[in-house]
Design an enzyme around this catalytic site. Structure first.
Site, PDB file in Angstrom:
ATOM      1  N   SER A  28      72.912  34.004   0.769  1.00 37.04           N
ATOM      2  CA  SER A  28      74.336  33.622   0.760  1.00 37.04           C
ATOM      3  C   SER A  28      75.077  34.163  -0.454  1.00 37.04           C
ATOM      4  O   SER A  28      76.259  33.889  -0.631  1.00 37.04           O
ATOM      5  CB  SER A  28      74.467  32.096   0.808  1.00 37.04           C
ATOM      6  OG  SER A  28      73.717  31.509  -0.235  1.00 37.04           O
ATOM      7  N   THR A 163     116.825  19.920  22.219  1.00 36.56           N
ATOM      8  CA  THR A 163     115.558  19.332  22.656  1.00 36.56           C
ATOM      9  C   THR A 163     115.209  20.045  23.953  1.00 36.56           C
ATOM     10  O   THR A 163     116.121  20.458  24.690  1.00 36.56           O
ATOM     11  CB  THR A 163     115.649  17.816  22.909  1.00 36.56           C
ATOM     12  OG1 THR A 163     116.621  17.589  23.934  1.00 36.56           O
ATOM     13  CG2 THR A 163     116.050  17.049  21.663  1.00 36.56           C
ATOM     14  N   HIS A 164     113.925  20.202  24.235  1.00 33.43           N
ATOM     15  CA  HIS A 164     113.477  20.956  25.426  1.00 33.43           C
ATOM     16  C   HIS A 164     114.088  22.355  25.462  1.00 33.43           C
ATOM     17  O   HIS A 164     114.305  22.909  26.545  1.00 33.43           O
ATOM     18  CB  HIS A 164     113.830  20.225  26.735  1.00 33.43           C
ATOM     19  CG  HIS A 164     113.476  18.775  26.728  1.00 33.43           C
ATOM     20  ND1 HIS A 164     112.267  18.289  27.152  1.00 33.43           N
ATOM     21  CD2 HIS A 164     114.200  17.691  26.328  1.00 33.43           C
ATOM     22  CE1 HIS A 164     112.248  16.969  27.025  1.00 33.43           C
ATOM     23  NE2 HIS A 164     113.411  16.579  26.517  1.00 33.43           N
ATOM     24  N   SER A 285     109.688  49.808  15.402  1.00 36.31           N
ATOM     25  CA  SER A 285     108.858  50.288  16.500  1.00 36.31           C
ATOM     26  C   SER A 285     108.618  51.780  16.324  1.00 36.31           C
ATOM     27  O   SER A 285     109.510  52.513  15.896  1.00 36.31           O
ATOM     28  CB  SER A 285     109.580  50.030  17.820  1.00 36.31           C
ATOM     29  OG  SER A 285     109.072  50.884  18.826  1.00 36.31           O
ATOM     30  N   LYS A 291     114.601  49.105  17.057  1.00 33.78           N
ATOM     31  CA  LYS A 291     113.918  47.818  16.896  1.00 33.78           C
ATOM     32  C   LYS A 291     113.768  47.376  15.445  1.00 33.78           C
ATOM     33  O   LYS A 291     113.478  48.175  14.563  1.00 33.78           O
ATOM     34  CB  LYS A 291     112.519  47.890  17.530  1.00 33.78           C
ATOM     35  CG  LYS A 291     112.542  47.994  19.023  1.00 33.78           C
ATOM     36  CD  LYS A 291     112.942  46.694  19.683  1.00 33.78           C
ATOM     37  CE  LYS A 291     111.869  45.846  19.944  1.00 33.78           C
ATOM     38  NZ  LYS A 291     110.931  45.185  20.294  1.00 33.78           N
ATOM     39  N   GLU A 298     105.787  36.403  13.356  1.00 33.13           N
ATOM     40  CA  GLU A 298     104.773  36.495  14.417  1.00 33.13           C
ATOM     41  C   GLU A 298     103.365  36.438  13.837  1.00 33.13           C
ATOM     42  O   GLU A 298     102.473  35.786  14.385  1.00 33.13           O
ATOM     43  CB  GLU A 298     104.961  37.790  15.207  1.00 33.13           C
ATOM     44  CG  GLU A 298     106.201  37.759  16.079  1.00 33.13           C
ATOM     45  CD  GLU A 298     106.504  39.111  16.710  1.00 33.13           C
ATOM     46  OE1 GLU A 298     106.778  39.140  17.908  1.00 33.13           O
ATOM     47  OE2 GLU A 298     106.455  40.130  15.997  1.00 33.13           O
ATOM     48  N   GLN A 330      75.024  25.686   4.797  1.00 33.98           N
ATOM     49  CA  GLN A 330      75.435  26.935   4.144  1.00 33.98           C
ATOM     50  C   GLN A 330      76.611  27.590   4.869  1.00 33.98           C
ATOM     51  O   GLN A 330      77.339  28.398   4.296  1.00 33.98           O
ATOM     52  CB  GLN A 330      74.237  27.892   4.092  1.00 33.98           C
ATOM     53  CG  GLN A 330      74.514  29.216   3.443  1.00 33.98           C
ATOM     54  CD  GLN A 330      73.227  29.976   3.129  1.00 33.98           C
ATOM     55  OE1 GLN A 330      72.413  29.524   2.339  1.00 33.98           O
ATOM     56  NE2 GLN A 330      73.035  31.108   3.779  1.00 33.98           N
TER      57      GLN A 330
HETATM   58  N1  ARG Z   1      72.711  28.622  -0.257  1.00 39.22           N
HETATM   59  C1  ARG Z   1      72.542  27.234   0.032  1.00 39.22           C
HETATM   60  C2  ARG Z   1      73.809  26.655   0.684  1.00 39.22           C
HETATM   61  O1  ARG Z   1      74.798  27.257   0.593  1.00 39.22           O
HETATM   62  C3  ARG Z   1      72.225  26.495  -1.213  1.00 39.22           C
HETATM   63  C4  ARG Z   1      71.330  25.329  -1.011  1.00 39.22           C
HETATM   64  C5  ARG Z   1      70.005  25.806  -0.576  1.00 39.22           C
HETATM   65  N2  ARG Z   1      69.103  24.727  -0.419  1.00 39.22           N
HETATM   66  C6  ARG Z   1      67.962  24.870   0.217  1.00 39.22           C
HETATM   67  N3  ARG Z   1      67.213  23.835   0.307  1.00 39.22           N
HETATM   68  N4  ARG Z   1      67.598  26.005   0.762  1.00 39.22           N
HETATM   69  O2  ARG Z   1      73.777  25.612   1.279  1.00 39.22           O
END
Ligand code: ARG
Length: 471
Positions: A28, A163-164, A285, A291, A298, A330
């Protein structure tokens, strides 16, 4: 033992390395590196807590704190280092431990005493949400100020309230603008309560059961700026309600922006022509030279889906989870980071586009002078002459039919025509059936009369001022 067979945080009981694809899948660091400043702050507080229970000597805590400062400075001054050094890190927690070991040798392995990544990530993420809510709040306040400025600059312009999507009753443009500002004021309250829900420190919860060293949880919480500690370790490592609360607050803001966008996209159409689109917030455009499209609005409407999607994404992740920490958690971060970034830029763009918006006063006023908008005034007139409202409503309906028969606006029927429908109509009916009188009569608090709008503006201004003075 000063050697480890690899530098993973959990390699001891494993014989073989992870499958390469799975390993990339489970890491992560690519996104939780954003939590690095919070991780380092938690580490500092934890090092002091460990000294308090005799795990760290004075020298060790000094060395550890020094190394943490060095890591923070290097991360700031040399972002490439994070890429290079982090290439091997599983997550932000692993990254810091690796960096500490590089600085301190085996002493770097000591900081993780008595704690778990489960509580670390919950703590880092709560700190992030508190700061994120403050950033969103500042952006929202600027947006609300843009509305207030436009309402003041366009205080007296009448428009056809709908309204509407049908002409209903006349209102002031400033009242319409303040309606949007009020919606954002409610969002501020939701942001505040999301930050309050994040404001509890999980450190001391361990992996799930609590900490076996008698660390001072209150001191850690205090040092990190939390006003309290979490109440139950099992709950603390598995709770992401604070993230849901924040995503809900963001979804509310996005939804309000989307409704605002819908108003302005319609108002910019040739049929309405109520607003003049600013060049700075429009595009053209590639094919049709004439345009000018309301792309800012949007896109604001379109991007709303991403923000609400993040809320549903996390709800869906949470739904099947048993108590305590699960790796599914995670998945909370990418969704929330993306929703936060998206929403903040949406609010910035909206504030700029609102400030740059110009209103087509004559078009607005022309629509407001549609006599149909005064029908309710005629019924109210009869009520004031003692006729029950439902009957008055019917009589005005008859009046409108008579006008249709004579093919003229009903406000131009003669007094005799009026009196044929009801003798309660008197000579003063002409003055009652005026746009200005209709607007003026809505002088209750929250109504569209000029004085009520002025009061609403000054109340909101006061609120914004008091919010700005609060940290
Ligand atoms: N990268 C993990 C998370 O974002 C951190 C905690 C990881 N804990 C574990 N027991 N593997 O949740």
């Amino acid at each position: 033992m000063t050697e480890r067979k690899d530098d993973r945080l959990w390699g001891g009981r494993f014989d073989r390395p992870p499958n390469e694809e799975f390993d990339a899948f489970q890491r992560s660091f690519a996104f939780d590196r954003r939590l690095l400043p919070y991780e380092l702050a938690v580490d500092r507080a934890w090092a002091k807590a460990l000294q308090g229970v005799g795990i760290f000597t004075e020298t060790e805590v000094r060395q550890t704190l020094g190394a943490l400062v060095k890591i923070a400075e290097r991360a700031k001054s040399d972002p490439d280092w994070i890429d290079r050094f982090g290439a091997e890190a599983e997550d932000v927690h692993h990254f810091v431990e690796k960096a500490l070991v590089e600085e301190l040798g085996p002493l770097g392995w000591k900081l993780h005493t008595g704690r778990s990544r489960n509580e670390l990530v919950a703590t880092d993420f709560r700190l992030f949400v508190v700061d994120a809510a403050a950033e969103t709040r500042a952006a929202l306040i600027a947006l609300m100020k843009a509305f207030v400025a436009q309402a003041k600059a366009n205080l007296k312009i009448p428009m056809a309230g709908m309204t509407h999507m049908q002409h209903a009753q006349p209102i002031l443009l400033s009242h319409f603008l303040m309606a949007h500002a009020e919606a954002f004021a409610r969002d501020l309250t939701r942001l505040h309560s999301a930050a309050a829900s994040a404001d509890a420190c999980p450190m001391g919860s361990g992996a799930l059961a609590g900490c076996s060293f008698a660390i001072d949880r209150d001191a850690i919480a205090h040092e990190l700026g939390f006003s309290r500690v979490t109440a139950n370790s099992l709950d603390a490592v598995g709770d992401r309600d604070f993230a849901l609360d924040y995503l809900f607050a963001l979804s509310g803001i996005a939804t309000h922006l989307s409704r605002l966008a819908e108003d302005f996209v319609l108002f910019a159409s040739q049929e309405f022509s109520y607003v003049v689109l600013p060049d700075e917030y429009s595009t053209g455009s590639s094919l049709m030279p004439q345009k000018k499209n309301p792309d800012a609005w949007e896109l604001l409407r379109g991007k709303t889906g991403r923000v609400t999607a993040a809320l549903f994404s996390l709800f869906t992740t949470m739904k099947g989870l048993p108590s305590s920490y699960q790796r599914d958690l995670q998945e909370d971060k990418e969704a929330l980071f993306a929703a936060h970034d998206q929403l903040v830029s949406m609010v910035h763009v909206a504030a700029g586009a609102v400030s740059a918006m110009r209103f087509n006063e004559s078009k607005l006023a022309a629509a407001a002078s549609n006599p149909a908008l005064l029908s309710t005034e005629a019924a109210d007139y009869l009520v004031k002459k003692g006729i029950p409202f439902r009957q008055a409503h019917d009589l005005v309906g008859k009046l409108l039919r008579e006008a249709e028969r004579q093919a003229k606006p009903w406000t131009q029927l003669s007094l005799e025509d009026f009196q044929k429908i009801s003798p309660a109509f008197d000579i003063d009916v002409a003055s009652a059936l005026q746009l200005a009188a209709a607007l003026q009569s809505k002088s209750v608090p929250g109504g569209t009369a000029e004085n009520s709008v002025r009061a609403a503006i000054s109340q909101l201004e006061q609120k914004l001022k008091s919010l700005e003075n609060k940290p």
